[in-house]
Scaffold this motif. Structure first.
Motif, short mmCIF file in Angstrom:
data_model
loop_
_atom_site.label_atom_id
_atom_site.label_comp_id
_atom_site.label_asym_id
_atom_site.label_seq_id
_atom_site.Cartn_x
_atom_site.Cartn_y
_atom_site.Cartn_z
N SER A 190 -4.66 7.96 13.38
CA SER A 190 -4.51 9.03 12.12
C SER A 190 -5.20 8.04 10.89
O SER A 190 -4.56 7.13 10.58
CB SER A 190 -3.07 9.08 12.26
N ALA A 191 -6.33 8.86 10.63
CA ALA A 191 -7.03 8.43 9.39
C ALA A 191 -6.27 8.60 7.96
O ALA A 191 -6.27 9.83 7.89
CB ALA A 191 -8.35 8.42 9.41
N ALA B 144 -9.16 5.49 4.53
CA ALA B 144 -9.74 5.00 5.72
C ALA B 144 -10.78 5.83 6.59
O ALA B 144 -11.57 5.38 7.54
CB ALA B 144 -8.81 4.64 6.76
N GLY C 50 -15.27 -5.22 2.56
CA GLY C 50 -15.62 -5.18 3.98
C GLY C 50 -14.68 -5.78 4.87
O GLY C 50 -14.87 -6.12 6.15
N ALA C 51 -13.48 -6.06 4.35
CA ALA C 51 -12.39 -6.82 5.25
C ALA C 51 -11.94 -5.73 6.41
O ALA C 51 -11.89 -6.18 7.43
CB ALA C 51 -11.15 -7.29 4.42
N TRP D 51 3.46 2.06 1.89
CA TRP D 51 4.02 2.74 3.19
C TRP D 51 5.11 2.62 3.43
O TRP D 51 5.79 1.51 2.95
CB TRP D 51 3.33 2.11 4.42
N ILE E 243 -4.39 -2.11 7.57
CA ILE E 243 -4.23 -2.42 6.10
C ILE E 243 -4.86 -3.62 5.44
O ILE E 243 -4.99 -4.60 6.09
CB ILE E 243 -2.63 -2.69 5.85
N THR E 244 -5.63 -3.38 4.12
CA THR E 244 -6.28 -4.37 3.40
C THR E 244 -5.42 -4.45 2.23
O THR E 244 -5.20 -3.54 1.53
CB THR E 244 -7.71 -4.06 3.42
N LEU F 137 -7.92 -6.70 -1.99
CA LEU F 137 -9.23 -7.42 -1.32
C LEU F 137 -9.94 -6.01 -0.89
O LEU F 137 -11.10 -6.13 -0.09
CB LEU F 137 -8.71 -7.97 0.16
N GLN F 138 -9.38 -4.82 -1.12
CA GLN F 138 -10.01 -3.67 -0.60
C GLN F 138 -11.55 -3.20 -1.27
O GLN F 138 -12.00 -3.99 -2.13
CB GLN F 138 -9.13 -2.43 -0.80
N VAL G 19 0.77 -1.14 -0.01
CA VAL G 19 0.01 -0.16 -0.19
C VAL G 19 0.88 1.27 0.10
O VAL G 19 0.57 2.43 0.45
CB VAL G 19 -1.04 -0.12 1.22
N ARG H 164 -13.72 7.10 5.81
CA ARG H 164 -15.08 6.41 5.59
C ARG H 164 -15.54 5.47 6.57
O ARG H 164 -16.26 5.28 7.23
CB ARG H 164 -15.55 6.18 4.34
N LEU H 165 -14.28 4.57 6.50
CA LEU H 165 -14.27 3.28 7.46
C LEU H 165 -14.58 3.83 9.08
O LEU H 165 -15.31 3.42 9.56
CB LEU H 165 -13.16 2.47 7.31
N TYR H 166 -13.69 4.63 9.27
CA TYR H 166 -13.63 4.97 10.96
C TYR H 166 -15.04 5.92 11.16
O TYR H 166 -15.48 5.91 12.08
CB TYR H 166 -12.39 5.77 11.13
C1 LIG Z 1 -8.22 1.94 4.67
C2 LIG Z 1 -8.49 0.43 4.18
C3 LIG Z 1 -7.82 -0.42 5.50
C4 LIG Z 1 -9.91 0.02 4.02
O1 LIG Z 1 -9.87 -1.58 4.24
P1 LIG Z 1 -11.12 -2.18 3.19
O2 LIG Z 1 -10.98 -3.71 3.45
O3 LIG Z 1 -11.27 -1.50 1.75
O4 LIG Z 1 -12.32 -1.63 4.11
P2 LIG Z 1 -13.90 -1.84 4.05
O5 LIG Z 1 -14.14 -2.89 2.65
O6 LIG Z 1 -14.29 -2.65 5.21
O7 LIG Z 1 -14.50 -0.49 3.78
C5 LIG Z 1 -14.89 0.15 4.67
C6 LIG Z 1 -15.45 1.57 4.21
O8 LIG Z 1 -14.52 2.17 3.49
C7 LIG Z 1 -15.00 2.59 2.29
N1 LIG Z 1 -13.63 2.33 1.35
C8 LIG Z 1 -12.78 1.25 1.28
N2 LIG Z 1 -11.80 1.58 0.61
C9 LIG Z 1 -11.94 3.07 0.12
C10 LIG Z 1 -11.32 3.87 -0.56
N3 LIG Z 1 -10.09 3.57 -1.21
N4 LIG Z 1 -11.69 5.06 -0.71
C11 LIG Z 1 -12.90 5.72 0.06
N5 LIG Z 1 -13.63 4.71 0.63
C12 LIG Z 1 -13.11 3.46 0.75
C13 LIG Z 1 -16.03 1.07 1.78
O9 LIG Z 1 -16.81 1.57 0.79
C14 LIG Z 1 -16.44 1.18 3.32
O10 LIG Z 1 -17.58 2.15 3.28
P3 LIG Z 1 -18.83 1.79 3.47
O11 LIG Z 1 -19.00 1.04 4.57
O12 LIG Z 1 -19.86 3.22 3.52
O13 LIG Z 1 -19.48 1.14 1.94
C15 LIG Z 1 -7.90 -0.07 2.83
O14 LIG Z 1 -8.28 0.59 1.93
C16 LIG Z 1 -6.31 -0.11 2.98
O15 LIG Z 1 -5.62 -0.64 3.62
N6 LIG Z 1 -5.73 1.27 2.47
C17 LIG Z 1 -4.33 1.63 2.44
C18 LIG Z 1 -3.68 1.58 3.94
C19 LIG Z 1 -4.47 2.80 4.79
O16 LIG Z 1 -4.63 3.67 4.24
N7 LIG Z 1 -4.82 2.22 5.89
C20 LIG Z 1 -5.60 3.08 6.70
C21 LIG Z 1 -4.69 3.50 7.81
S1 LIG Z 1 -5.52 4.57 9.00
#
Ligand SMILES: CC(C)(COP(=O)(O)OP(=O)(O)OC[C@H]1O[C@@H](n2cnc3c(N)ncnc32)[C@H](O)[C@@H]1OP(=O)(O)O)[C@@H](O)C(=O)NCCC(=O)NCCS
Length: 299
Positions: free
Chosen positions: A114-115, A119, A93-94, A38, A84-85, A89-90, A36, A121-123
């Motif tokens: 720190s989002a 991330a 829902g993971a 980092w 991190i996903t 797989l992003q 990702v 929207r997830l938080y």
């Molecule tokens: C942030 C991260 C962990 C989310 O993981 P994920 O497995 O995609 O999360 P989910 O599938 O459970 O999605 C959770 C929510 O975020 C949204 N989402 C996922 N990826 C997104 C993206 N790239 N941009 C915007 N929203 C996103 C999903 O749509 C979902 O929202 P919803 O429930 O309203 O539909 C993943 O994108 C990632 O690893 N990103 C790179 C590393 C990173 O930034 N980590 C966060 C550190 S704070």
């Protein structure tokens, strides 16, 4: 007209299982964070694994496709990080699933994190509140501008015996007890303390991290003191890749960073669940405040 298929396969049929992160191969975690983009080195992961707890998601053939960690500070607070996903797989829902498991392990604590943009929207969906913007300032450090030391102050290298005193300052600024983390950082970082009236008024640490060095945490009551404890690190690292994460958007400290070659590269959002974090601060009241984060993950 759609082209005829030569072959087909089903993607996203992974079955994930969660394991304690301490049982997972370090190099696989390192590969995950690199996937990702980092900058963490294996050594940075190693340090986080020693001070934090967490989970990792593995597939049928033990590939690591996800991670989430937490870092307890005292009995009632923790930061969450290294969430991190794997890109493949992003948005399935993971991330949500990891966080639900993590919350069960963390129990009843207030949380800070720190989002990244990805991330947020997830938080938000997990009831975290956006509190402040963090500016990730980095670049090849320049010889820093000359600045006068604040009146009646001297600075010196930090010593292990300063731990108790800096932990008190840090606690006031950070809002939770990070003495265990500070003790660990002291063993691998260089540090500066600013002394006024026989007491430490500000401190900073600088350590190897990612592509070069990171300055943090930095705790000080005002811009002038923060600059006084950061400047020696910038001078020492001039010509090297240097990073400092700060919530200071403008003012003398932010200007000093830019004149030292550390420009805003990206931003993340400090978010909280439970009590407000980080504590509200104002340089005018001269209470200790966080001028530089230990890292996004550690707050
Ligand atoms: C942030 C991260 C962990 C989310 O993981 P994920 O497995 O995609 O999360 P989910 O599938 O459970 O999605 C959770 C929510 O975020 C949204 N989402 C996922 N990826 C997104 C993206 N790239 N941009 C915007 N929203 C996103 C999903 O749509 C979902 O929202 P919803 O429930 O309203 O539909 C993943 O994108 C990632 O690893 N990103 C790179 C590393 C990173 O930034 N980590 C966060 C550190 S704070």
């Amino acid at each position: 007209m759609t082209s005829p298929a030569i072959d087909s396969m089903q993607l996203n049929s992974f079955t994930l299982r969660l394991s304690d992160i301490s049982s997972v191969d370090l190099e696989k975690l390192h590969a995950l964070s690199m996937s990702v983009g980092w900058p963490h080195r294996s050594e940075d992961w190693q340090f986080l694994l020693e001070i934090g707890k967490g989970i990792a998601a593995l597939d049928d053939i033990d590939r690591v496709l996800g991670s989430a960690m937490w870092f307890p500070y005292g009995d009632d607070f923790a930061t969450v990080g290294m969430v991190i996903t794997s890109p493949r797989l992003q948005a399935n829902g993971a991330g949500q699933w990891f966080m639900e498991h993590l919350f069960r392990k963390i129990g009843d604590r207030d949380l800070g994190l720190s989002a990244t943009r990805a991330a947020r929207r997830l938080y938000l969906s997990l009831d975290f509140k956006a509190e402040a913007t963090v500016y990730q300032c980095q670049g090849e450090a320049l010889e820093p501008p000359v600045v006068a030391l604040p009146a009646e102050s001297v600075f010196r290298p930090i010593q292990l015996s300063d731990l108790a005193e800096i932990a008190v300052l840090d606690r006031e600024a950070f809002g939770a007890d990070r003495s265990v983390l500070l003790g660990r950082l002291l063993s691998q970082a260089k540090g500066i303390v600013l002394i006024r009236g026989g007491q430490i008024s500000a401190f900073s640490l600088c350590r190897r991290f990612g592509r070069g060095y990171v300055i943090g945490p930095v705790v000080a009551p005002c811009d002038a003191d923060a600059i006084a404890v950061v400047r020696p690190h910038v001078a020492e690292q001039a010509g090297s890749f240097l990073r400092l994460d700060t919530r200071e958007k403008s003012g003398a400290f932010a200007e000093f960073l830019a004149r030292s070659g550390l420009f805003v590269f990206d931003t993340v959002t400090s978010m909280s669940s439970g009590r407000h974090w980080p504590p509200a601060s104002d340089s005018k009241d001269l209470n200790p405040r966080i001028y530089g984060l230990a890292s996004h993950t550690l707050g």
